[in-house]
Design a protein around this motif. Structure first.
Motif, PDB file in Angstrom:
ATOM      1  N   ILE A   1       0.832  -1.204   0.000  1.00 16.96           N
ATOM      2  CA  ILE A   1       0.000   0.000   0.000  1.00 16.96           C
ATOM      3  C   ILE A   1       0.868   1.257   0.000  1.00 16.96           C
ATOM      4  CG2 ILE A   1      -1.626   1.348   1.396  1.00 16.96           C
ATOM      5  CD1 ILE A   1      -2.815  -1.416   2.284  1.00 16.96           C
ATOM      6  N   GLU A   2       1.871   1.278   0.847  1.00 16.84           N
ATOM      7  CA  GLU A   2       2.750   2.449   0.919  1.00 16.84           C
ATOM      8  C   GLU A   2       3.624   2.581  -0.321  1.00 16.84           C
ATOM      9  OE1 GLU A   2       4.777   1.973   4.663  1.00 16.84           O
ATOM     10  OE2 GLU A   2       3.111   2.882   5.777  1.00 16.84           O
ATOM     11  N   HIS A   3       4.144   1.473  -0.842  1.00 14.58           N
ATOM     12  CA  HIS A   3       5.003   1.529  -2.030  1.00 14.58           C
ATOM     13  C   HIS A   3       4.249   2.111  -3.223  1.00 14.58           C
ATOM     14  CE1 HIS A   3       8.182   0.453  -4.828  1.00 14.58           C
ATOM     15  NE2 HIS A   3       7.221   0.000  -5.624  1.00 14.58           N
ATOM     16  N   TRP A   4       2.996   1.723  -3.388  1.00 19.63           N
ATOM     17  CA  TRP A   4       2.191   2.195  -4.513  1.00 19.63           C
ATOM     18  C   TRP A   4       1.427   3.473  -4.179  1.00 19.63           C
ATOM     19  CZ3 TRP A   4       2.703   0.427  -9.324  1.00 19.63           C
ATOM     20  CH2 TRP A   4       3.391  -0.782  -9.491  1.00 19.63           C
ATOM     21  N   ASP A   5       1.592   3.993  -2.952  1.00 21.01           N
ATOM     22  CA  ASP A   5       0.948   5.239  -2.517  1.00 21.01           C
ATOM     23  C   ASP A   5      -0.563   5.198  -2.768  1.00 21.01           C
ATOM     24  OD1 ASP A   5       0.971   7.753  -1.326  1.00 21.01           O
ATOM     25  OD2 ASP A   5       1.231   8.788  -3.247  1.00 21.01           O
ATOM     26  N   LEU A   6      -1.183   4.098  -2.323  1.00 19.32           N
ATOM     27  CA  LEU A   6      -2.612   3.916  -2.541  1.00 19.32           C
ATOM     28  C   LEU A   6      -3.427   4.751  -1.562  1.00 19.32           C
ATOM     29  CD1 LEU A   6      -2.729   0.034  -3.028  1.00 19.32           C
ATOM     30  CD2 LEU A   6      -2.571   1.822  -4.779  1.00 19.32           C
ATOM     31  N   ASP A   7      -4.552   5.303  -2.041  1.00 23.83           N
ATOM     32  CA  ASP A   7      -5.444   6.021  -1.140  1.00 23.83           C
ATOM     33  C   ASP A   7      -6.200   5.007  -0.267  1.00 23.83           C
ATOM     34  OD1 ASP A   7      -7.643   4.995  -2.611  1.00 23.83           O
ATOM     35  OD2 ASP A   7      -7.966   6.866  -3.691  1.00 23.83           O
ATOM     36  N   PHE A   8      -7.064   5.505   0.622  1.00 29.68           N
ATOM     37  CA  PHE A   8      -7.736   4.650   1.594  1.00 29.68           C
ATOM     38  C   PHE A   8      -8.527   3.527   0.926  1.00 29.68           C
ATOM     39  CE2 PHE A   8     -11.242   3.539   4.426  1.00 29.68           C
ATOM     40  CZ  PHE A   8     -10.553   3.250   5.593  1.00 29.68           C
ATOM     41  N   SER A   9      -9.351   3.862  -0.048  1.00 25.80           N
ATOM     42  CA  SER A   9     -10.184   2.839  -0.685  1.00 25.80           C
ATOM     43  C   SER A   9      -9.344   1.802  -1.424  1.00 25.80           C
ATOM     44  CB  SER A   9     -11.192   3.478  -1.647  1.00 25.80           C
ATOM     45  OG  SER A   9     -12.178   4.180  -0.915  1.00 25.80           O
ATOM     46  N   ARG A  10      -8.381   2.245  -2.204  1.00 22.33           N
ATOM     47  CA  ARG A  10      -7.545   1.301  -2.955  1.00 22.33           C
ATOM     48  C   ARG A  10      -6.653   0.496  -2.017  1.00 22.33           C
ATOM     49  NH1 ARG A  10      -6.127   4.203  -8.699  1.00 22.33           N
ATOM     50  NH2 ARG A  10      -8.230   4.997  -9.058  1.00 22.33           N
ATOM     51  N   GLY A  11      -6.221   1.107  -0.928  1.00 21.05           N
ATOM     52  CA  GLY A  11      -5.457   0.370   0.073  1.00 21.05           C
ATOM     53  C   GLY A  11      -6.277  -0.746   0.688  1.00 21.05           C
ATOM     54  N   ASN A  12      -7.558  -0.471   0.937  1.00 22.79           N
ATOM     55  CA  ASN A  12      -8.430  -1.505   1.475  1.00 22.79           C
ATOM     56  C   ASN A  12      -8.711  -2.597   0.454  1.00 22.79           C
ATOM     57  OD1 ASN A  12      -9.015  -1.097   4.267  1.00 22.79           O
ATOM     58  ND2 ASN A  12     -10.031   0.795   3.681  1.00 22.79           N
TER      59      ASN A  12
ATOM     60  N   LYS B   1     -15.769  -7.368   0.561  1.00 27.38           N
ATOM     61  CA  LYS B   1     -15.280  -6.080   1.064  1.00 27.38           C
ATOM     62  C   LYS B   1     -14.349  -5.421   0.040  1.00 27.38           C
ATOM     63  CE  LYS B   1     -15.559  -7.132   5.992  1.00 27.38           C
ATOM     64  NZ  LYS B   1     -14.769  -7.349   7.225  1.00 27.38           N
ATOM     65  N   ALA B   2     -13.475  -6.205  -0.576  1.00 26.93           N
ATOM     66  CA  ALA B   2     -12.588  -5.662  -1.605  1.00 26.93           C
ATOM     67  C   ALA B   2     -13.410  -5.077  -2.747  1.00 26.93           C
ATOM     68  CB  ALA B   2     -11.632  -6.743  -2.120  1.00 26.93           C
ATOM     69  N   GLY B   3     -14.448  -5.797  -3.150  1.00 23.04           N
ATOM     70  CA  GLY B   3     -15.322  -5.320  -4.222  1.00 23.04           C
ATOM     71  C   GLY B   3     -16.039  -4.038  -3.864  1.00 23.04           C
ATOM     72  N   TRP B   4     -16.467  -3.911  -2.604  1.00 24.22           N
ATOM     73  CA  TRP B   4     -17.158  -2.704  -2.155  1.00 24.22           C
ATOM     74  C   TRP B   4     -16.227  -1.487  -2.259  1.00 24.22           C
ATOM     75  CZ3 TRP B   4     -16.807   1.116   1.526  1.00 24.22           C
ATOM     76  CH2 TRP B   4     -17.964   1.860   1.758  1.00 24.22           C
ATOM     77  N   TYR B   5     -14.993  -1.651  -1.791  1.00 22.26           N
ATOM     78  CA  TYR B   5     -14.043  -0.536  -1.860  1.00 22.26           C
ATOM     79  C   TYR B   5     -13.642  -0.232  -3.299  1.00 22.26           C
ATOM     80  CZ  TYR B   5     -13.501  -0.069   3.174  1.00 22.26           C
ATOM     81  OH  TYR B   5     -13.726   0.169   4.506  1.00 22.26           O
ATOM     82  N   LEU B   6     -13.540  -1.246  -4.137  1.00 26.94           N
ATOM     83  CA  LEU B   6     -13.220  -1.030  -5.540  1.00 26.94           C
ATOM     84  C   LEU B   6     -14.342  -0.245  -6.217  1.00 26.94           C
ATOM     85  CD1 LEU B   6     -11.366  -1.484  -7.949  1.00 26.94           C
ATOM     86  CD2 LEU B   6     -12.473  -3.708  -8.265  1.00 26.94           C
TER      87      LEU B   6
ATOM     88  N   SER C   1     -14.138   3.370  -5.370  1.00 25.04           N
ATOM     89  CA  SER C   1     -13.114   4.074  -6.154  1.00 25.04           C
ATOM     90  C   SER C   1     -13.613   4.372  -7.563  1.00 25.04           C
ATOM     91  CB  SER C   1     -11.833   3.244  -6.235  1.00 25.04           C
ATOM     92  OG  SER C   1     -11.182   3.222  -5.004  1.00 25.04           O
ATOM     93  N   ILE C   2     -14.295   3.416  -8.166  1.00 24.42           N
ATOM     94  CA  ILE C   2     -14.848   3.603  -9.520  1.00 24.42           C
ATOM     95  C   ILE C   2     -15.881   4.724  -9.518  1.00 24.42           C
ATOM     96  CG2 ILE C   2     -16.275   2.523 -11.301  1.00 24.42           C
ATOM     97  CD1 ILE C   2     -14.825  -0.156 -10.507  1.00 24.42           C
ATOM     98  N   ASP C   3     -16.781   4.693  -8.530  1.00 26.39           N
ATOM     99  CA  ASP C   3     -17.832   5.728  -8.443  1.00 26.39           C
ATOM    100  C   ASP C   3     -17.216   7.101  -8.244  1.00 26.39           C
ATOM    101  OD1 ASP C   3     -19.715   3.716  -8.724  1.00 26.39           O
ATOM    102  OD2 ASP C   3     -20.212   3.647  -6.580  1.00 26.39           O
ATOM    103  N   LYS C   4     -16.159   7.180  -7.450  1.00 27.23           N
ATOM    104  CA  LYS C   4     -15.494   8.466  -7.232  1.00 27.23           C
ATOM    105  C   LYS C   4     -14.928   9.008  -8.533  1.00 27.23           C
ATOM    106  CE  LYS C   4     -11.794  10.673  -4.629  1.00 27.23           C
ATOM    107  NZ  LYS C   4     -10.615  10.480  -3.808  1.00 27.23           N
ATOM    108  N   LEU C   5     -14.288   8.160  -9.309  1.00 28.71           N
ATOM    109  CA  LEU C   5     -13.737   8.596 -10.603  1.00 28.71           C
ATOM    110  C   LEU C   5     -14.836   9.033 -11.560  1.00 28.71           C
ATOM    111  CD1 LEU C   5     -10.963   5.909 -11.144  1.00 28.71           C
ATOM    112  CD2 LEU C   5     -10.624   8.357 -10.720  1.00 28.71           C
ATOM    113  N   LYS C   6     -15.928   8.293 -11.582  1.00 27.99           N
ATOM    114  CA  LYS C   6     -17.048   8.667 -12.452  1.00 27.99           C
ATOM    115  C   LYS C   6     -17.605  10.028 -12.057  1.00 27.99           C
ATOM    116  CE  LYS C   6     -18.658   4.090 -13.800  1.00 27.99           C
ATOM    117  NZ  LYS C   6     -19.751   3.103 -13.656  1.00 27.99           N
TER     118      LYS C   6
END
Length: 79
Positions: A22-33, A61-66, A69-74
């Motif tokens: 998560i830290e190496h790829w600098d993922l935000d909260f949702s993508r980190g989850n 849970k992974a699907g919910w956070y994914l 992230s998709i909805d946020k981008l849209k």
């Protein structure tokens, strides 16, 4: 005794942990989850769950956070 801070279900090996990815790829909260739940799916056991139930729960849970992230981008694309 089980390590409550760094449990085995968050480790790919003795050296690599989900937090490192998560830290190496600098993922935000949702993508980190997404990474956390995806990588621990099938690795975590919990009293009261059979292993398949727990794996399905983590993948859900992974699907919910994914999806979040998709909805946020849209939504950002509509501004």
């Amino acid at each position: 005794m089980t390590d409550k801070i760094n449990p085995d279900h968050y480790k790919a090996s003795d050296k690599l942990q989900v937090i490192d990815v998560i830290e190496h790829w600098d993922l935000d909260f949702s993508r980190g989850n997404v990474a956390k739940y995806l990588l621990r799916a099938g690795e975590k056991t919990e009293e009261g769950y059979d292993n398949i139930q727990k794996e399905i729960e983590d993948l859900t849970k992974a699907g919910w956070y994914l999806q979040r992230s998709i909805d946020k981008l849209k939504n950002e694309g509509c501004e």
